[in-house]
Design an enzyme around this catalytic site. Structure first.
Site, PDB file in Angstrom:
ATOM      1  N   ARG A  39       0.821  -1.221   0.000  1.00  0.00           N
ATOM      2  CA  ARG A  39       0.000   0.000   0.000  1.00  0.00           C
ATOM      3  C   ARG A  39       0.849   1.262   0.000  1.00  0.00           C
ATOM      4  NH1 ARG A  39      -5.486  -0.728   3.206  1.00  0.00           N
ATOM      5  NH2 ARG A  39      -6.181  -2.594   2.155  1.00  0.00           N
ATOM      6  N   ASP A  78     -13.783   9.486  11.839  1.00  0.00           N
ATOM      7  CA  ASP A  78     -12.814   8.493  11.369  1.00  0.00           C
ATOM      8  C   ASP A  78     -11.445   9.161  11.265  1.00  0.00           C
ATOM      9  OD1 ASP A  78     -13.185   5.544   9.949  1.00  0.00           O
ATOM     10  OD2 ASP A  78     -11.401   6.593   9.236  1.00  0.00           O
TER      11      ASP A  78
HETATM   12  C1  LIG Z   1     -13.493  -1.604   8.979  1.00  0.00           C
HETATM   13  S1  LIG Z   1     -13.880   0.097   9.179  1.00  0.00           S
HETATM   14  C2  LIG Z   1     -15.318  -0.013  10.211  1.00  0.00           C
HETATM   15  C3  LIG Z   1     -16.429   0.893   9.748  1.00  0.00           C
HETATM   16  C4  LIG Z   1     -17.752   0.754  10.506  1.00  0.00           C
HETATM   17  N1  LIG Z   1     -17.601   1.066  11.904  1.00  0.00           N
HETATM   18  C5  LIG Z   1     -18.319  -0.625  10.316  1.00  0.00           C
HETATM   19  O1  LIG Z   1     -18.292  -1.423  11.271  1.00  0.00           O
HETATM   20  O2  LIG Z   1     -18.805  -0.947   9.243  1.00  0.00           O
HETATM   21  C6  LIG Z   1     -12.612   0.603  10.332  1.00  0.00           C
HETATM   22  C7  LIG Z   1     -12.377   2.110  10.336  1.00  0.00           C
HETATM   23  O3  LIG Z   1     -11.573   2.455  11.464  1.00  0.00           O
HETATM   24  C8  LIG Z   1     -10.807   3.593  11.126  1.00  0.00           C
HETATM   25  N2  LIG Z   1      -9.713   3.753  12.101  1.00  0.00           N
HETATM   26  C9  LIG Z   1      -8.612   2.987  12.260  1.00  0.00           C
HETATM   27  N3  LIG Z   1      -7.860   3.455  13.267  1.00  0.00           N
HETATM   28  C10 LIG Z   1      -8.503   4.541  13.772  1.00  0.00           C
HETATM   29  C11 LIG Z   1      -8.222   5.457  14.823  1.00  0.00           C
HETATM   30  N4  LIG Z   1      -7.102   5.372  15.566  1.00  0.00           N
HETATM   31  N5  LIG Z   1      -9.099   6.454  15.057  1.00  0.00           N
HETATM   32  C12 LIG Z   1     -10.217   6.573  14.307  1.00  0.00           C
HETATM   33  N6  LIG Z   1     -10.540   5.734  13.295  1.00  0.00           N
HETATM   34  C13 LIG Z   1      -9.696   4.725  13.043  1.00  0.00           C
HETATM   35  C14 LIG Z   1     -10.349   3.270   9.695  1.00  0.00           C
HETATM   36  O4  LIG Z   1      -9.965   4.421   8.978  1.00  0.00           O
HETATM   37  C15 LIG Z   1     -11.591   2.587   9.117  1.00  0.00           C
HETATM   38  O5  LIG Z   1     -12.391   3.494   8.391  1.00  0.00           O
END
Ligand SMILES: C[S@@+](CC[C@H](N)C(=O)[O-])C[C@H]1O[C@@H](n2cnc3c(N)ncnc32)[C@H](O)[C@@H]1O
Length: 288
Positions: free
Chosen positions: A37, A148
């Protein structure tokens, strides 16, 4: 120019940096993922190796922007509307109606979708809130906040326009009522969109997170799986400090945890929902 390779030492340096900034931990077997990536990013920037990239990201004039870009590249943003239907059923039929009953004098509801990716989750919660409130919706103030770490994800969320794939779990009647077709995409209903605001927020930045006030419900699903235990504990402590004493925390189905100092599991089997341990956490007043 071929994609640069990442040495073990470079991997160690990068994953430490990522962990310190976000709490996301890349296990040894995820080296290929970072290499692939971020390798593409290096090619775009015409940077030859990962050491130079780390310097660019930590010391260059565009370091904040590059951190943003890097997080947008390395995070897993997979999501969809009405993801994990059985859990949302429990939320719609039991948890939310209980909270609505408790807030019937204030007529205000505040829901935080922490780590909301491209917005499908907070819009889903808007649809559910609208269904639960029914004809009363116009008399209530519903505030849903989607946050996010990824700037790119938040940009997509704000637009509220989705391809049909994002709606794969949505019953046709809901698609018909809450979306309309716009240039081959599905645009979320303006009344639902008006309930939802978005912001870039890193869960590691607890001070910033606390500025948003107190929430009746917090959804934090499918992100804590990427955190190590320390970051998970810190996140739960944060949630306890900003959740109303009678509020509910909902986590992803592979993220259920044993009762901890701040939260105790509610009884719903499909719910993966938690209540605050009495006397733990919250010290804030509502900012709204
Ligand atoms: C798999 S998605 C989950 C989206 C949604 N909550 C769902 O369950 O469908 C995980 C998200 O966590 C975000 N993320 C990862 N680390 C994070 C952090 N330290 N603070 C805020 N968001 C974070 C990523 O950018 C990503 O968009």
């Amino acid at each position: 120019m071929s994609s640069p390779t990442m040495s073990i030492a470079q991997f160690e340096r990068l994953r430490k940096l990522i962990y310190e900034k976000s709490g996301i931990w890349f296990a040894d077997n995820k080296k290929y993922l970072l290499e692939a990536r971020l390798g593409r990013r290096l090619l775009e920037l015409e940077i030859d190796d990962f050491d130079q990239y780390v310097s660019f990201m930590t010391m260059g004039p565009y370091r904040d922007d590059e951190f943003n870009e890097m997080f947008s590249r390395i995070t897993i943003n997979e999501t969809s509307f009405f993801r994990n239907g059985p859990q949302l059923d429990v939320f719609e039929k039991k948890i939310l109606p209980e909270i609505v009953e408790k807030r019937k004098n204030m007529r205000q509801l505040r829901i935080w979708s922490a780590a909301c990716s491209t917005g499908e989750e907070p819009y889903t919660l808007g649809i559910i809130a609208s269904r639960v409130l029914g004809f009363r919706a116009k008399e209530w103030t519903v505030q849903i906040f989607g946050s996010d770490i990824s700037e790119r994800a938040i940009r997509i969320a704000r637009a509220g326009r989705y391809p049909s794939l994002s709606l794969r779990s949505v019953p046709p009647a809901i698609v018909q009522k809450y979306f309309h077709e716009a240039n081959g995409f599905n645009q979320i209903d303006p009344e639902i969109q008006a309930m939802v605001t978005f912001g870039r927020l890193n869960l590691k930045d607890r001070l910033a997170a606390r500025r948003y006030g107190v929430w009746d419900v917090i959804f934090c699903r499918n992100v804590m799986i990427y955190f190590d235990q320390d970051m998970k504990d810190q996140s739960l402590e944060l949630f306890a400090s900003v959740l109303a004493p009678d509020g509910a925390l909902l986590v992803g189905h592979s993220e259920s945890f044993r009762n901890n100092a701040h939260f105790v599991a509610r009884s719903e089997p499909q719910g993966f929902a938690y209540a605050r341990v009495q006397g733990s956490g919250g010290v804030l007043r509502n900012a709204a």
